[in-house]
Scaffold this active site. Structure first.
Site, PDB file in Angstrom:
ATOM      1  N   GLU A 105      10.122   1.089 -59.711  1.00 14.64           N
ATOM      2  CA  GLU A 105      11.523   0.614 -60.346  1.00 14.64           C
ATOM      3  C   GLU A 105      12.002  -0.752 -59.747  1.00 14.64           C
ATOM      4  OE1 GLU A 105      13.245   5.084 -60.943  1.00 14.64           O
ATOM      5  OE2 GLU A 105      13.922   3.904 -59.755  1.00 14.64           O
ATOM      6  N   CYS A 118      16.477  -5.121 -56.355  1.00 14.37           N
ATOM      7  CA  CYS A 118      16.281  -4.435 -55.240  1.00 14.37           C
ATOM      8  C   CYS A 118      14.672  -4.261 -55.565  1.00 14.37           C
ATOM      9  CB  CYS A 118      17.454  -3.125 -55.452  1.00 14.37           C
ATOM     10  SG  CYS A 118      16.912  -1.550 -54.918  1.00 14.37           S
ATOM     11  N   CYS A 125       7.409   7.767 -52.502  1.00 13.59           N
ATOM     12  CA  CYS A 125       7.312   7.714 -50.691  1.00 13.59           C
ATOM     13  C   CYS A 125       6.697   8.798 -50.494  1.00 13.59           C
ATOM     14  CB  CYS A 125       9.224   7.815 -50.308  1.00 13.59           C
ATOM     15  SG  CYS A 125       9.311   7.309 -48.366  1.00 13.59           S
ATOM     16  N   CYS A 129      13.031  12.662 -47.116  1.00 11.60           N
ATOM     17  CA  CYS A 129      14.507  12.978 -47.268  1.00 11.60           C
ATOM     18  C   CYS A 129      15.192  13.463 -47.998  1.00 11.60           C
ATOM     19  CB  CYS A 129      14.736  11.375 -47.119  1.00 11.60           C
ATOM     20  SG  CYS A 129      14.478  10.608 -46.191  1.00 11.60           S
ATOM     21  N   CYS A 132      16.861  12.464 -51.010  1.00 12.03           N
ATOM     22  CA  CYS A 132      16.825  11.329 -52.070  1.00 12.03           C
ATOM     23  C   CYS A 132      15.502  11.940 -52.577  1.00 12.03           C
ATOM     24  CB  CYS A 132      15.656  10.282 -51.262  1.00 12.03           C
ATOM     25  SG  CYS A 132      14.996   9.080 -51.723  1.00 12.03           S
ATOM     26  N   GLU A 181       8.696   3.083 -48.515  1.00 14.86           N
ATOM     27  CA  GLU A 181       9.044   3.110 -46.974  1.00 14.86           C
ATOM     28  C   GLU A 181       8.895   2.141 -46.928  1.00 14.86           C
ATOM     29  OE1 GLU A 181      11.081   3.670 -44.928  1.00 14.86           O
ATOM     30  OE2 GLU A 181       9.773   2.084 -44.063  1.00 14.86           O
ATOM     31  N   SER A 234      18.368   3.780 -42.653  1.00 20.51           N
ATOM     32  CA  SER A 234      18.629   4.446 -43.156  1.00 20.51           C
ATOM     33  C   SER A 234      19.270   5.675 -42.252  1.00 20.51           C
ATOM     34  CB  SER A 234      17.531   5.173 -44.078  1.00 20.51           C
ATOM     35  OG  SER A 234      17.881   4.234 -45.366  1.00 20.51           O
ATOM     36  N   HIS A 236      22.736   7.016 -41.668  1.00 22.73           N
ATOM     37  CA  HIS A 236      23.103   8.913 -42.337  1.00 22.73           C
ATOM     38  C   HIS A 236      23.090  10.365 -41.573  1.00 22.73           C
ATOM     39  CE1 HIS A 236      21.436   6.839 -45.630  1.00 22.73           C
ATOM     40  NE2 HIS A 236      19.955   7.259 -45.003  1.00 22.73           N
ATOM     41  N   CYS A 354      18.266   4.956 -57.016  1.00 18.20           N
ATOM     42  CA  CYS A 354      16.543   4.973 -56.407  1.00 18.20           C
ATOM     43  C   CYS A 354      15.400   6.588 -56.711  1.00 18.20           C
ATOM     44  CB  CYS A 354      16.702   5.628 -55.066  1.00 18.20           C
ATOM     45  SG  CYS A 354      15.278   5.817 -54.152  1.00 18.20           S
TER      46      CYS A 354
HETATM   47  N1  SAH Z   1      12.950   4.023 -47.503  1.00 16.31           N
HETATM   48  C1  SAH Z   1      13.784   3.115 -47.703  1.00 16.31           C
HETATM   49  C2  SAH Z   1      14.059   2.389 -48.659  1.00 16.31           C
HETATM   50  C3  SAH Z   1      14.308   3.206 -49.645  1.00 16.31           C
HETATM   51  S1  SAH Z   1      15.814   3.366 -49.786  1.00 16.31           S
HETATM   52  C4  SAH Z   1      14.852   3.753 -46.981  1.00 16.31           C
HETATM   53  O1  SAH Z   1      14.515   5.445 -46.397  1.00 16.31           O
HETATM   54  O2  SAH Z   1      15.515   2.806 -46.104  1.00 16.31           O
HETATM   55  C5  SAH Z   1      16.904   3.287 -50.479  1.00 16.31           C
HETATM   56  C6  SAH Z   1      18.419   3.543 -49.650  1.00 16.31           C
HETATM   57  O3  SAH Z   1      19.339   4.477 -50.880  1.00 16.31           O
HETATM   58  C7  SAH Z   1      18.400   4.484 -47.828  1.00 16.31           C
HETATM   59  O4  SAH Z   1      19.560   3.836 -47.834  1.00 16.31           O
HETATM   60  C8  SAH Z   1      18.114   5.640 -48.817  1.00 16.31           C
HETATM   61  O5  SAH Z   1      18.648   6.705 -48.082  1.00 16.31           O
HETATM   62  C9  SAH Z   1      19.301   5.749 -50.213  1.00 16.31           C
HETATM   63  N2  SAH Z   1      19.264   6.838 -51.173  1.00 16.31           N
HETATM   64  C10 SAH Z   1      18.442   7.815 -51.138  1.00 16.31           C
HETATM   65  N3  SAH Z   1      18.427   8.924 -52.070  1.00 16.31           N
HETATM   66  C11 SAH Z   1      20.163   8.346 -52.019  1.00 16.31           C
HETATM   67  C12 SAH Z   1      20.786   8.892 -53.184  1.00 16.31           C
HETATM   68  N4  SAH Z   1      20.654  10.449 -53.557  1.00 16.31           N
HETATM   69  N5  SAH Z   1      22.491   9.019 -52.877  1.00 16.31           N
HETATM   70  C13 SAH Z   1      22.973   7.402 -52.136  1.00 16.31           C
HETATM   71  N6  SAH Z   1      21.712   7.210 -51.544  1.00 16.31           N
HETATM   72  C14 SAH Z   1      20.721   7.680 -51.241  1.00 16.31           C
HETATM   73 FE1  SF4 Z   2      11.564   7.919 -48.687  1.00 16.77          FE
HETATM   74 FE2  SF4 Z   2      13.644   6.010 -48.437  1.00 16.77          FE
HETATM   75 FE3  SF4 Z   2      13.587   8.123 -49.781  1.00 16.77          FE
HETATM   76 FE4  SF4 Z   2      13.827   9.139 -47.054  1.00 16.77          FE
HETATM   77  S1  SF4 Z   2      15.041   7.573 -48.386  1.00 16.77           S
HETATM   78  S2  SF4 Z   2      12.703   9.801 -49.135  1.00 16.77           S
HETATM   79  S3  SF4 Z   2      12.359   6.942 -46.639  1.00 16.77           S
HETATM   80  S4  SF4 Z   2      12.600   6.644 -49.949  1.00 16.77           S
END
Ligand code: SAH
Ligand code: SF4
Length: 383
Positions: A105, A118, A125, A129, A132, A181, A234, A236, A354
């Site tokens: 996407e 974006c 991935c 996490c 996610c 990632e 990220s 969190h 995402c």
């Molecule tokens: N893998 C990388 C980049 C992609 S994720 C990373 O983790 O940084 C981009 C951002 O979206 C990250 O900060 C991730 O933690 C956040 N994200 C993922 N799923 C989410 C969700 N369900 N609600 C809010 N933020 C989320």
């Molecule tokens: Fe992958 Fe980023 Fe999602 Fe974690 S938050 S699973 S590193 S895309």
């Protein structure tokens, strides 16, 4: 030589190469190897990266035989768009399908003073996490250089942004915050960003590019020294025990190592800060104590904090913190001197979070009558 290589047919070996994946040196070498003078590579580069041409026929200062030679050697294809959704707030989301059937996407988020694209760095991935949705998708592969630059090219085509750098352009910033990632696909991401930064082409400044990582510590310094783009982490969670659960790469690279890599990120200043992404999870990481620990952890590092309202997805194990809790957390962050920390969810009506559109599309294919109806919300303004 492997067996497979011996079996290659001439058609395969001479198949046109994806020009969107080639840097300037590689392009020049291919042009020279084809018996053409070097300056032809420069002409071609400008047509592709400055003017965004998608056909060799339109390259008016090249003679017909040269145009034909290029058409035999290279392709300029953009990723195929299988769905295009436009939100009432102007956010556009493209679901892309690559020739092997994999999908990713790209999302465009317009704002008052900027337009942010974006982009994805991987299909799915490998990290998991727990909040996610992308992490729950099984298929994973790196995107190629051309598949990464192709997302930018496609967006510029559709936004009417050619020639690159024109006044009033709509795409002004890039964030690597889509699927995947980026530091697990560092070589391709770096090559793609170098192409996009090239002054002879799209010419986007490194200051307008932000790479978001879950914390692949060994690659962080390299990213700063070699690419010089902005860094978003990220984060969190601010305790190892909790971060081990939310962002499992923390077990390999714990907070102390991550913070040290950020503190020494090359080129940090008040004008170039680390962005800390912090997803607000109800009753998990959103207490006043968490906030105090967060502020303590990043003390002394030029920082921006983005509090991200959690976007729930079907089956997600968390809920978003309540508005009052987010406000209270944000007020403490503000008081400590960090500006406007809460990101506004964008594209709520088009599943802009995402990984969500891709999953909805997979579900719809599996059960043609189902809507999949995932929840919503894309957040912008990372830079
Ligand atoms: N893998 C990388 C980049 C992609 S994720 C990373 O983790 O940084 C981009 C951002 O979206 C990250 O900060 C991730 O933690 C956040 N994200 C993922 N799923 C989410 C969700 N369900 N609600 C809010 N933020 C989320
Ligand atoms: Fe992958 Fe980023 Fe999602 Fe974690 S938050 S699973 S590193 S895309």
């Amino acid at each position: 030589m492997t067996h497979a290589a011996q079996l290659q047919t001439p058609a395969e070996t001479n198949a046109p190469r994806d020009l969107l994946g080639m840097g300037p040196a590689e392009l020049e070498a291919a042009v020279v190897a084809a018996g053409l003078p070097k300056f032809r590579a420069r002409q071609l580069w400008r047509w592709v990266w400055r003017h965004g041409l998608t056909s060799f026929e339109e390259m008016s200062d090249l003679g017909k035989p040269v145009r034909q030679a290029f058409a035999d050697m290279f392709t300029l294809d953009r990723p195929a768009v299988t769905r295009r959704l436009t939100s009432s707030d102007g956010t556009i989301k493209w679901l892309l399908r690559f020739p092997d059937g994999n999908e990713a996407e790209t999302v465009y988020i317009p704002d008052k003073d900027r337009g942010t694209l974006c982009i994805s760095s991987q299909v799915g991935c490998t990290l998991t996490c727990s909040f996610c949705h992308t992490g729950t998708q099984k298929l994973v592969r790196n995107l190629s250089v051309g598949e990464i630059t192709g997302q930018v090219m496609l967006a510029m085509d559709e936004l009417g942004d050619w020639p690159a750098g024109k006044p009033g352009r709509r795409l002004t910033n890039i964030v690597l915050m889509g699927m995947g990632e980026p530091l697990f696909n560092y070589e391709n991401v770096a090559a793609a960003m170098r192409i996009i930064m090239s002054g002879e082409g799209v010419g986007l400044s490194k200051r307008r590019i932000t790479l978001s990582t879950s914390g692949v510590v060994p690659e962080i310094a390299r990213c700063g020294a070699e690419l010089g783009v902005n860094l978003a982490i990220s984060l969190h969670a601010v305790r190892d025990e909790l971060r081990d659960e939310l962002v499992p790469i923390n077990r390999k690279y714990p907070l102390a190592e991550l913070i040290e890599a950020c503190r020494t990120y090359p080129g940090l200043s008040n004008a170039r800060r680390i962005t800390w992404e912090y997803v607000m999870l109800d009753g998990v990481n959103d207490s006043d104590e968490d906030c105090a620990a967060l502020l303590k952890l990043i003390r002394g590092i030029p920082s921006k904090i983005n509090l991200i309202p959690f976007n729930p997805w079907p089956g997600s194990p968390y809920e978003c913190s309540g508005d009052r809790r987010i406000e209270a957390f944000a007020a403490r962050v503000l008081k400590a001197g960090y500006a406007s920390p809460v990101r506004t969810p964008r594209g709520r009506d088009i599943l802009a979070a995402c990984g969500q559109l891709k999953s909805a599309s997979e579900r719809a294919r599996r059960q043609p009558t189902g809507t999949g109806k995932p929840a919503s919300g894309m957040t912008a303004d990372a830079t």
